[in-house]
Design a protein around this motif. Structure first.
Motif, PDB file in Angstrom:
ATOM      1  N   LYS A   1      84.469  -0.259 -43.018  1.00 45.68           N
ATOM      2  CA  LYS A   1      83.596  -1.324 -43.494  1.00 45.68           C
ATOM      3  C   LYS A   1      82.829  -1.983 -42.355  1.00 45.68           C
ATOM      4  O   LYS A   1      81.642  -2.296 -42.481  1.00 45.68           O
ATOM      5  CB  LYS A   1      84.419  -2.380 -44.246  1.00 45.68           C
ATOM      6  N   GLU A   2      83.491  -2.191 -41.223  1.00 48.08           N
ATOM      7  CA  GLU A   2      82.833  -2.850 -40.100  1.00 48.08           C
ATOM      8  C   GLU A   2      81.661  -2.004 -39.597  1.00 48.08           C
ATOM      9  O   GLU A   2      80.570  -2.530 -39.345  1.00 48.08           O
ATOM     10  CB  GLU A   2      83.853  -3.074 -38.970  1.00 48.08           C
ATOM     11  N   VAL A   3      81.867  -0.685 -39.467  1.00 47.39           N
ATOM     12  CA  VAL A   3      80.794   0.187 -38.990  1.00 47.39           C
ATOM     13  C   VAL A   3      79.675   0.258 -40.018  1.00 47.39           C
ATOM     14  O   VAL A   3      78.488   0.189 -39.677  1.00 47.39           O
ATOM     15  CB  VAL A   3      81.330   1.599 -38.678  1.00 47.39           C
ATOM     16  N   TYR A   4      80.042   0.357 -41.290  1.00 48.55           N
ATOM     17  CA  TYR A   4      79.028   0.408 -42.348  1.00 48.55           C
ATOM     18  C   TYR A   4      78.173  -0.849 -42.349  1.00 48.55           C
ATOM     19  O   TYR A   4      76.937  -0.779 -42.387  1.00 48.55           O
ATOM     20  CB  TYR A   4      79.693   0.606 -43.708  1.00 48.55           C
ATOM     21  N   LEU A   5      78.799  -2.011 -42.309  1.00 47.39           N
ATOM     22  CA  LEU A   5      78.040  -3.270 -42.374  1.00 47.39           C
ATOM     23  C   LEU A   5      77.131  -3.436 -41.157  1.00 47.39           C
ATOM     24  O   LEU A   5      76.034  -3.995 -41.268  1.00 47.39           O
ATOM     25  CB  LEU A   5      78.998  -4.458 -42.482  1.00 47.39           C
TER      26      LEU A   5
END
Length: 293
Positions: free
Chosen positions: A180-184
């Protein structure tokens, strides 16, 4: 695969017209498609080639995979083929009715019928996996300063091998640790490209597990094999992981065969084909099978 030279293609039996078509750049020995793939490629892929060139290619490679029956395709690939009946409705394209009365497409019909007790499954082909690959690609760029498909020069495609694969795996592990962190961080870029919403990508990751992506990513970048295009329609997880391609009246496509040949077989993945037949046709099919036996 090492790119063959023009001299090697002449020795193989290629005409000058075929060589001119395959070697797009007259200054290099870079070939359009490697001879090892010619048999497996769908005929429509060669639509810009003359009939004479296509005939020459197929004479050399021994035919075309797409000309085989579905039974013969599966036999050649050494994978199981199962035929199941279903109720097909007349009020839409490929609309099938589940025992519950729900109307679904052929992939979700097959998923409902073949799912074993305790199994979970998704019908998303390789789109969720390819979307995760895009996320990893952005992390790779952050870490290494160039696109995942190229080497450090930013001009040449990557060379398959351990060195590039290790760089990819470093990026993959960052993503798997916190997708999620990389996606956001890259959402503005990714949302316009990803084949599936992020929530679906996460559902797929939960289904297949980290180890599946670790194996397929390393295999792709160490060997150059395709691991996303041609992935079967269904992915199911019970005691183990299995992949199922769903067919109606159509047959396996070349990229599906190459995924089985280049990814599933080397990695020992469980892959099969399920053909769905309208109930009336299925009765006739069983009778024909009985007569043959």
């Amino acid at each position: 695969m090492t790119s063959p030279t023009r001299a090697e293609m002449r020795a193989l039996g290629c005409t000058e017209a075929t060589i001119a078509y395959l070697f797009v750049n007259p200054k290099t020995e870079s070939i359009l498609r490697h001879p090892e793939d010619w048999f497996w490629i769908d005929k429509k892929w060669w639509k810009t080639a003359s009939k004479e060139v296509v005939r020459n290619l197929h004479e050399i490679c021994g035919g075309c995979f797409g000309d085989l029956s579905l039974e013969d395709q599966c036999a050649l690939l050494d994978i199981p083929l199962t035929t199941i009946p279903g109720r097909k409705l007349p009020d839409g394209k490929c609309v099938w009715q589940l025992p519950s009365g729900a109307k679904v497409n052929i992939e979700n019909f097959a998923l409902d019928v073949i799912r074993k007790p305790g199994e979970q499954g998704m019908a998303c082909e390789g789109t969720a996996a390819a979307s995760l690959h895009m996320i990893v690609g952005r992390q790779f760029n952050d870490m290494h300063g160039h696109d995942i498909a190229f080497d450090e020069t930013r001009q040449r495609p990557f060379q398959p091998g351990k060195a590039h694969a290790d760089k990819v795996m470093a990026a993959l592990h960052v993503v798997l640790n916190n997708p999620k962190e990389v996606y956001l961080r890259h959402r503005g870029y990714l949302d316009g490209l990803m084949y599936r919403p992020f929530v679906t990508v996460m559902e797929y990751l939960d289904l297949v597990g980290d180890s599946y992506f670790e194996r397929t990513f390393r295999h792709r970048y160490e060997t150059g094999a395709g691991t996303f295009g041609g992935c079967p329609d269904l992915t199911l997880r019970g005691i183990s992981l299995r992949f199922v391609e769903v067919k109606g009246t159509d047959k396996l496509h070349g990229n599906q065969a190459m995924w089985i040949r280049d990814c599933a077989k080397p990695l020992g993945l469980d892959v099969s084909v399920v053909r769905v037949m309208p109930e009336g046709e299925y009765v006739d099919y069983l009778e024909a099978q009985r007569k043959r036996s």
